[in-house]
Scaffold this motif. Structure first.
Motif, mmCIF file in Angstrom:
data_model
loop_
_atom_site.group_PDB
_atom_site.id
_atom_site.type_symbol
_atom_site.label_atom_id
_atom_site.label_comp_id
_atom_site.label_asym_id
_atom_site.label_seq_id
_atom_site.Cartn_x
_atom_site.Cartn_y
_atom_site.Cartn_z
ATOM 1 N N ALA A 155 73.633 32.126 26.052
ATOM 2 C CA ALA A 155 72.459 32.900 25.652
ATOM 3 C C ALA A 155 71.358 32.803 26.696
ATOM 4 O O ALA A 155 70.666 33.783 26.991
ATOM 5 C CB ALA A 155 71.945 32.418 24.294
ATOM 6 N N ARG A 156 71.188 31.608 27.251
ATOM 7 C CA ARG A 156 70.171 31.447 28.301
ATOM 8 C C ARG A 156 70.442 32.426 29.451
ATOM 9 O O ARG A 156 69.518 33.114 29.935
ATOM 10 C CB ARG A 156 70.173 30.011 28.816
ATOM 11 N N GLY A 157 71.688 32.511 29.893
ATOM 12 C CA GLY A 157 72.011 33.402 30.996
ATOM 13 C C GLY A 157 71.816 34.862 30.658
ATOM 14 O O GLY A 157 71.275 35.636 31.462
ATOM 15 N N VAL A 158 72.224 35.265 29.469
ATOM 16 C CA VAL A 158 72.093 36.668 29.072
ATOM 17 C C VAL A 158 70.626 37.055 28.934
ATOM 18 O O VAL A 158 70.198 38.116 29.410
ATOM 19 C CB VAL A 158 72.845 36.929 27.752
ATOM 20 N N ILE A 159 69.849 36.221 28.269
ATOM 21 C CA ILE A 159 68.431 36.547 28.063
ATOM 22 C C ILE A 159 67.700 36.612 29.395
ATOM 23 O O ILE A 159 66.861 37.505 29.620
ATOM 24 C CB ILE A 159 67.784 35.513 27.115
ATOM 25 N N THR A 160 68.005 35.691 30.298
ATOM 26 C CA THR A 160 67.372 35.720 31.619
ATOM 27 C C THR A 160 67.743 36.997 32.366
ATOM 28 O O THR A 160 66.894 37.616 33.029
ATOM 29 C CB THR A 160 67.790 34.483 32.433
ATOM 30 N N GLU A 161 69.006 37.414 32.264
ATOM 31 C CA GLU A 161 69.437 38.660 32.905
ATOM 32 C C GLU A 161 68.672 39.850 32.332
ATOM 33 O O GLU A 161 68.232 40.743 33.074
ATOM 34 C CB GLU A 161 70.937 38.847 32.705
ATOM 35 N N CYS A 162 68.520 39.885 31.023
ATOM 36 C CA CYS A 162 67.799 40.991 30.386
ATOM 37 C C CYS A 162 66.337 41.020 30.818
ATOM 38 O O CYS A 162 65.772 42.092 31.062
ATOM 39 C CB CYS A 162 67.884 40.862 28.860
ATOM 40 N N ARG A 163 65.748 39.849 30.904
ATOM 41 C CA ARG A 163 64.352 39.794 31.371
ATOM 42 C C ARG A 163 64.250 40.360 32.777
ATOM 43 O O ARG A 163 63.366 41.171 33.083
ATOM 44 C CB ARG A 163 63.884 38.331 31.344
ATOM 45 N N GLU A 164 65.168 39.960 33.644
ATOM 46 C CA GLU A 164 65.121 40.420 35.024
ATOM 47 C C GLU A 164 65.350 41.918 35.116
ATOM 48 O O GLU A 164 64.709 42.605 35.930
ATOM 49 C CB GLU A 164 66.167 39.676 35.856
ATOM 50 N N ARG A 165 66.226 42.466 34.282
ATOM 51 C CA ARG A 165 66.499 43.897 34.315
ATOM 52 C C ARG A 165 65.288 44.708 33.863
ATOM 53 O O ARG A 165 65.222 45.903 34.091
ATOM 54 C CB ARG A 165 67.709 44.246 33.441
ATOM 55 N N CYS A 166 64.335 44.073 33.216
ATOM 56 C CA CYS A 166 63.103 44.764 32.817
ATOM 57 C C CYS A 166 61.967 44.520 33.798
ATOM 58 O O CYS A 166 60.827 44.927 33.539
ATOM 59 C CB CYS A 166 62.681 44.328 31.411
ATOM 60 N N GLY A 167 62.261 43.862 34.910
ATOM 61 C CA GLY A 167 61.276 43.680 35.958
ATOM 62 C C GLY A 167 60.050 42.909 35.509
ATOM 63 O O GLY A 167 60.096 42.055 34.627
ATOM 64 N N ALA A 168 58.920 43.247 36.131
ATOM 65 C CA ALA A 168 57.679 42.534 35.836
ATOM 66 C C ALA A 168 57.257 42.708 34.382
ATOM 67 O O ALA A 168 56.647 41.806 33.790
ATOM 68 C CB ALA A 168 56.574 43.030 36.770
ATOM 69 N N GLN A 169 57.596 43.865 33.802
ATOM 70 C CA GLN A 169 57.202 44.075 32.407
ATOM 71 C C GLN A 169 57.914 43.105 31.469
ATOM 72 O O GLN A 169 57.409 42.777 30.397
ATOM 73 C CB GLN A 169 57.487 45.519 31.996
ATOM 74 N N GLY A 170 59.090 42.620 31.901
ATOM 75 C CA GLY A 170 59.785 41.626 31.103
ATOM 76 C C GLY A 170 59.086 40.292 31.062
ATOM 77 O O GLY A 170 59.403 39.440 30.219
ATOM 78 N N LEU A 171 58.125 40.077 31.970
ATOM 79 C CA LEU A 171 57.372 38.828 31.988
ATOM 80 C C LEU A 171 56.161 38.862 31.059
ATOM 81 O O LEU A 171 55.594 37.808 30.759
ATOM 82 C CB LEU A 171 56.896 38.523 33.416
ATOM 83 N N LEU A 172 55.775 40.056 30.626
ATOM 84 C CA LEU A 172 54.559 40.176 29.827
ATOM 85 C C LEU A 172 54.804 39.762 28.383
ATOM 86 O O LEU A 172 55.834 40.093 27.783
ATOM 87 C CB LEU A 172 54.034 41.611 29.880
ATOM 88 N N GLU A 173 53.840 39.074 27.815
ATOM 89 C CA GLU A 173 53.969 38.552 26.459
ATOM 90 C C GLU A 173 54.217 39.650 25.433
ATOM 91 O O GLU A 173 54.995 39.475 24.486
ATOM 92 C CB GLU A 173 52.697 37.779 26.090
ATOM 93 N N ASN A 174 53.575 40.814 25.615
ATOM 94 C CA ASN A 174 53.661 41.852 24.581
ATOM 95 C C ASN A 174 55.054 42.458 24.461
ATOM 96 O O ASN A 174 55.371 43.107 23.460
ATOM 97 C CB ASN A 174 52.636 42.965 24.855
ATOM 98 N N ASN A 175 55.927 42.222 25.455
ATOM 99 C CA ASN A 175 57.280 42.757 25.386
ATOM 100 C C ASN A 175 58.295 41.768 24.805
ATOM 101 O O ASN A 175 59.458 42.116 24.621
ATOM 102 C CB ASN A 175 57.730 43.227 26.771
ATOM 103 N N GLY A 176 57.882 40.557 24.561
ATOM 104 C CA GLY A 176 58.687 39.612 23.805
ATOM 105 C C GLY A 176 59.798 38.908 24.546
ATOM 106 O O GLY A 176 60.324 37.899 24.065
#
Length: 677
Positions: free
Chosen positions: A440-461
């Motif tokens: 799960a750690r690997g998958v979630i990290t991949e998903c965050r990266e695929r969303c770029g900088a917006q994946g780092l923002l709190e409002n996107n979860g």
């Protein structure tokens, strides 16, 4: 060749790689619609003939025929106002929100005690709450499973009749007049909790126990014991001392705080905030805190009679302790559930964003979704295969465990027949928990990266999911510790059937062949572990384990992967043969297996399980399967059944994600003439 020419050729190649994907999707060609250069592989429009039917079959495969009964109530919570996403809250406000949500959740239950007694319901709760609020999930799991569940599993030594012990009054905990917590781990003792140092000395004159923390290392580490959420009681693990005899570690029900703060003799200090969750983790210690004899949680592991005489049906002190903390197994199942719920949420967001995010195409002014690029969709396709595999493995493990749950009487009567099966079920729970949460750690990290900088923002979860999974990896037994224990048990007592070494005529398109290769990896690693341990110097137990540990750990991982692949195959076989949904699940299973086989292909070739042609074909076959999965990414994530209300609260998941950052005073809201005036 100029940089511009190289870039143009790279774009052309990337776009060409997506050509023909419409023919790869699993819906009938006459109803599938896609334009390769303008539509992402994951955004083909599902038609009325294919999409809803496939989605419905996949939902049933993931959640069961009675999914609305088992999962519906928790899913419905996500649509209500108290559980909608809140961004920008300070940590204290987030903590208040978590405990407020706990009370709202409790008010929806027909019985808090029934929830605490049901490991399936507890796992389902974690599965749906985890993407919403990690702090809520933590405090709810502690209260219902570790606290209330432990109390339900044990008796009170107070006011017993001649036939046995009576139950405590749990009404105050069921209605959250008092919140429950669990105090086992100490600063110096975590996975070796049988060695913890907090003491409970029996005081004959007062017919009770004095809880004491003898030194700094014995402080209880990380229970949520602050005044946040209201008055609290805890189940405290302490070493029982009777007339100077150390009888091992037992559990004691102890009031910790009142409306004004810690009770006399109880000291509570907040720990530094940990990454992710805002739970009120504390250090807690005791200065001769008196609790009555009935506070001892009794059972086969031990009882204290009215005259202060101790008795136990279990001779081994370690076994007594493990019996006392049996709820940790249900906790492992809940951690696996939290992980699969978080993974599915992350993938739903990443796939939607990849379909909405447009970038420049090969020729201006063409725009294509970023999901059109193999470099973007292939990792997500692999992650989708993993998500389905880990979800279906979790379902299998949960079902296996509940089938082996018995009443104490049933376990006693069937001990000879049931003991081995129960031990195997517990081992599978541990193996699955470690593998699922690590994956799960690997998958979630991949998903965050695929969303770029917006994946780092709190409002996107997504950032909260990245940090939240770390808690699941450590909770209810650190992954490496429980993985190593399970691996050691497999080396000494697990002998799987060895698959045939006859690869002639076998093909990578055969899912049975792929599962046999996963089984072969498990066998090879077990062989290595046993050989290494046999060659170690005699008399050195640690050296013997270290000699085989690396291979044993890989064997446990291979076992989890094999069981996950089998779970996907079983789910596919349960669907109508030849149906689009069944074929899609088989495709997911093949992709999942191939991605695990590829790194082990050298071993498999060396031992005669594959031929050179198989190894040469793996990359192309993996790419082909990834394209097929990406072509159905939309329906695959829709089958996760996340409420529209939840997705609406995640800006990056929507086509109009840019509107979340609109500026009402921006110049684009005024005409050029207005801007000049």
């Amino acid at each position: 060749m100029t940089a511009e020419t190289m870039a143009a050729e790279t774009m052309t190649a990337a776009t060409t790689a997506t050509d023909g994907l419409a023919a790869e999707v699993l819906c009938p060609p006459a109803t599938a619609t896609a334009t390769a250069t303008a539509t992402a592989p994951g955004t083909e429009t599902a038609t009325a003939e294919c999409g809803p039917a496939v989605r419905g079959e996949l939902v049933r495969a993931l959640f069961g025929d009675d999914h609305r009964a088992g999962h519906g109530p928790w899913r419905a919570l996500l649509t209500t106002e108290p559980f909608r996403r809140r961004s920008g809250l300070a940590p204290d406000a987030q903590l208040r929100l978590a405990y407020g949500r706990l009370r709202t959740l409790n008010s929806t239950l027909d019985s808090a005690l029934r929830l605490a007694a049901d490991p399936v319901a507890l796992a389902n709760m974690h599965e749906w709450l985890s993407p919403v609020d990690a702090a809520l999930t933590t405090v709810a799991g502690i209260h219902y499973n570790l606290f209330l569940g432990t109390l339900l599993d044990h008796d009170s030594d107070s006011d017993s009749d001649s036939d046995g012990d009576v139950r405590r009054d749990l009404s105050g905990f069921a209605d959250l007049t008092r919140v429950g917590t669990f105090l086992c781990t100490e600063i110096d003792h975590g996975n070796d909790a049988t060695a913890l140092q907090t003491t409970a000395r029996y005081d004959r004159a007062r017919d009770g126990f004095l809880l004491r923390t003898p030194h700094a290392g014995a402080q209880k580490f990380m229970p949520n014991t602050s005044t946040a959420g209201g008055p609290k009681s805890g189940v405290v693990a302490a070493r029982l001392l009777v007339d100077g005899r150390d009888l091992g570690v037992f559990l004691f029900l102890t009031a910790l705080t009142g409306t004004e703060g810690p009770l006399p003799g109880v000291r509570v200090r907040l720990l530094p905030r940990r990454m992710g969750s805002v739970v009120d983790h504390c250090l807690t210690s005791f200065d001769d805190v008196f609790v009555p004899r009935g506070s001892l949680l009794s059972g086969p592991q031990g009882r204290l009679g009215a005259d202060g005489t101790f008795s136990s049906e279990v001779a081994n002190r370690r076994s007594r302790f493990l019996l006392s903390i049996g709820r940790v197994t249900a906790g492992k199942l809940s951690m696996s559930a939290a992980a699969v719920g978080s993974v599915r949420a992350a993938l739903a967001v990443a796939v939607r964003h990849g379909s909405h995010r447009l970038i420049g195409g090969v020729r201006a002014p063409e725009r294509v979704p970023v999901m059109a690029h193999r470099s973007h969709y292939a990792p997500l396709a692999g992650a989708l295969a993993t998500a389905y595999a880990m979800t279906l493995l979790h379902r299998t493990v949960l079902r296996t465990w509940t089938e082996h749950e018995r009443t104490e009487q049933d376990r006693t009567e069937q001990d000879g027949a049931d003991g081995a099966g129960r031990a195997e079920a517990e081992r599978l729970v541990a193996v699955a928990k470690a593998w699922i949460t690590w994956e799960a750690r690997g998958v979630i990290t991949e998903c965050r990266e695929r969303c770029g900088a917006q994946g780092l923002l709190e409002n996107n979860g997504l950032a909260a999911l990245v940090t939240g999974i770390e808690g699941a990896i450590t909770a209810e037994g650190d992954n490496m510790a429980i993985h190593a224990k399970a691996a050691a048990q497999m080396v000494s007592g697990h002998s799987p059937a060895r698959p045939p070494t006859d690869p002639a005529g076998r093909e990578l398109t055969d899912p049975v062949f792929l599962r046999e290769l996963l089984a072969a990896v498990e066998c090879l690693e077990l062989d290595r572990a046993r050989a290494g341990m046999a060659a170690a110097a005699p008399g050195d137990a640690l050296g013997r384990w270290n000699a085989g540990a690396t291979a044993a750990l890989r064997a446990a991982t291979a076992h989890a992967q094999l069981r996950a692949a089998e779970a996907v195959a079983a789910a596919a076989d349960a669907l109508p043969p030849g149906s689009a949904a069944a074929e899609l699940l088989h495709t997911l299973g093949r992709l999942f297996a191939l991605e695990r086989i590829a790194p082990r292909s050298g071993d498999l070739l060396n031992e005669g399980f594959v031929e050179g042609r198989h190894i040469a074909a793996i990359p192309a076959e993996t790419d082909r399967l990834a394209a097929r999965v990406a072509g159905e990414a939309q329906v695959l994530t829709e089958a996760f059944d996340l409420p529209a209300e939840w997705l609406a609260d995640v800006p990056v998941a929507g086509a109009g994600y840019a509107s979340a950052y609109d500026d009402p005073e921006g110049p684009w809201h005024r005409s050029a003439e207005e801007a000049r005036s």
